[in-house]
Design a protein around this motif. Structure first.
Motif, PDB file in Angstrom:
ATOM      1  N   VAL A 150      43.175  50.540  89.335  1.00 38.84           N
ATOM      2  CA  VAL A 150      44.180  50.160  87.954  1.00 38.84           C
ATOM      3  C   VAL A 150      43.961  48.967  88.316  1.00 38.84           C
ATOM      4  O   VAL A 150      44.426  47.894  86.700  1.00 38.84           O
ATOM      5  N   LYS A 151      43.804  48.069  88.993  1.00 39.37           N
ATOM      6  CA  LYS A 151      43.128  46.604  89.481  1.00 39.37           C
ATOM      7  C   LYS A 151      42.361  45.802  89.151  1.00 39.37           C
ATOM      8  O   LYS A 151      41.677  46.707  90.689  1.00 39.37           O
ATOM      9  N   LYS A 152      41.416  45.961  88.980  1.00 39.48           N
ATOM     10  CA  LYS A 152      40.076  45.005  88.930  1.00 39.48           C
ATOM     11  C   LYS A 152      40.066  44.099  89.998  1.00 39.48           C
ATOM     12  O   LYS A 152      40.627  43.175  90.558  1.00 39.48           O
ATOM     13  N   ILE A 153      38.855  44.719  91.558  1.00 42.24           N
ATOM     14  CA  ILE A 153      39.287  43.640  92.097  1.00 42.24           C
ATOM     15  C   ILE A 153      37.345  42.942  92.511  1.00 42.24           C
ATOM     16  O   ILE A 153      36.509  43.907  92.407  1.00 42.24           O
ATOM     17  N   ILE A 154      36.937  42.027  93.109  1.00 43.39           N
ATOM     18  CA  ILE A 154      36.030  41.499  92.994  1.00 43.39           C
ATOM     19  C   ILE A 154      35.564  41.413  94.665  1.00 43.39           C
ATOM     20  O   ILE A 154      36.233  40.587  95.762  1.00 43.39           O
TER      21      ILE A 154
END
Length: 376
Positions: free
Chosen positions: A229-233
């Motif tokens: 849902v929220k891209k994480i690096i």
């Protein structure tokens, strides 16, 4: 991981049902099959609080009893799909497991579900049956802890057992601390942390590990974007360092490699070489990329140190490759063992209702010798 149930209705009364209840995941299926019918999380929606709780997070034996009732009701009627009444059950357990958990589990099985019999089988002993060997050093690195028991010619050498709180849980905690320290303070659930660990992290080599954090540190692996849902690096440095805590020495100078070497030192001299040549790795944590290679490098380095060089006299180590994934190798051993008919090893419902207790190897009551057996 769920498979079909064609024909189960015809064989469920004869086949033994095999359960491997781990701290994080439970494997279930039938004896004689090559893989579990399914692998599910060891958690259940509590009937009282209506919240999903892990079985290992129980408060007392009464709370554990209710959690196990709800959990096995789910297993029997949704996943295994058999009537538990008079069923034959094989339960894999660690010899180092808490006795109260075992007693409560037996109480749930016999008094609530009225099963026919239970066969308690040590998971480390079941593991060696998958390879057809009778001597091995079995290291189980699971969710909560790592346990090790050497087995020589089918007999566990219990005086050499080793256990450390090193497993998947501590890796998840380290990953969680990193993401909370980021600028946006991400508070990720454990399931997401586990998925990040499995998909993106790996065990680095011993040479690279020695240079991490120094001026000669090698270039980190590439960053990866974890979708959601929220891209994480996921930085490459974290991908490489995630499993390093398994190899770091604690205040007592202990780690995963020292567990193996300390266990071998405590074994009789004539068994050490054979145990070093027959190491078996089981448990979900050992499935990480590069785990076995790093463990072997650590062992070869430590064995040359002054601490072990004069004690062991062992110069090489060999690892077995089981015919299954490490996370259900113990279950496969139970499925093989369950095909044998050994009624004397089973705890029947009649025996349990008569004694209201489970025989235990660590209890003196169950280890008394018959005086009439002595010859004068």
């Amino acid at each position: 991981m769920l498979r079909g149930y064609e024909g189960v209705r015809y064989i469920s009364d004869k086949q033994m049902v095999v359960f491997d209840i781990g701290s994080a995941y439970t494997k279930f299926g039938y004896a004689g099959e090559v893989s579990p019918r399914g692998i599910i999380r060891t958690e259940v929606r509590c009937s009282e609080t209506k919240k999903t709780r892990k079985i290992i997070d129980y408060k007392d034996t009464e709370d554990l009893y209710q959690l196990l009732v709800d959990f096995f009701h789910l297993l029997f009627f949704k996943y295994v799909v058999i009537s538990p009444k008079d069923a034959r059950i094989l339960l894999l357990e660690s010899p180092l497991a808490v006795t109260s958990f075992r007693d409560t589990l037996a109480k749930v099985m016999f008094r609530h579900f009225e099963i026919g019999s239970i066969l308690f089988l040590p998971s480390h002993l079941a593991t060696i049956s998958t390879l057809g060997v009778d001597t091995a050093l079995v290291l189980d690195v699971g969710y909560q802890e790592a346990t090790l028991i050497p087995i020589f010619e089918g007999i566990p050498i219990l005086k050499a057992w080793q256990a450390l709180p090193l497993g998947g849980q501590i890796i998840h905690e380290n990953l969680g601390k990193y993401f909370q320290s980021m600028a946006n303070s991400l508070d990720l659930p454990e399931m997401t942390l586990e998925d990040i660990k499995v998909r993106t992290c790996f065990v680095t080599t011993l040479d690279r590990s020695a240079k991490l954090g120094t001026e000669d540190a090698p270039a980190p692996p590439p960053d990866i974007t974890y979708p959601g849902v929220k891209k994480i690096i996921i930085p490459g440095e974290i991908r490489e360092k995630a499993f390093e805590i398994l190899w770091e020495r604690d205040n007592d100078n202990l780690s995963l490699p020292t567990m193996i070497l300390d266990a071998i030192v405590k074994c009789p001299l004539d068994t050490r070489h054979m145990l070093a040549q027959n190491i078996i790795l089981i448990g979900g944590t050992t499935m990480a990329k590069g785990f076995a290679s790093r463990l072997k490098s650590e062992l070869l380095t430590l064995v040359k140190s002054d601490l072990y060089n004069n004690k062991l006299k062992v110069t090489s180590f060999k690892f077995h490759t089981a015919p299954s994934k490490p996370n259900y190798t113990a279950w496969l051993g139970g499925a093989i063992f369950g095909t044998t008919d050994l009624p004397l090893r089973c705890l029947t419902k009649e025996m349990y209702l008569k004694r209201s207790r489970v025989p235990d190897w660590s209890n003196l009551i169950d280890n008394q010798k018959d005086e009439t057996s002595y010859e004068i």
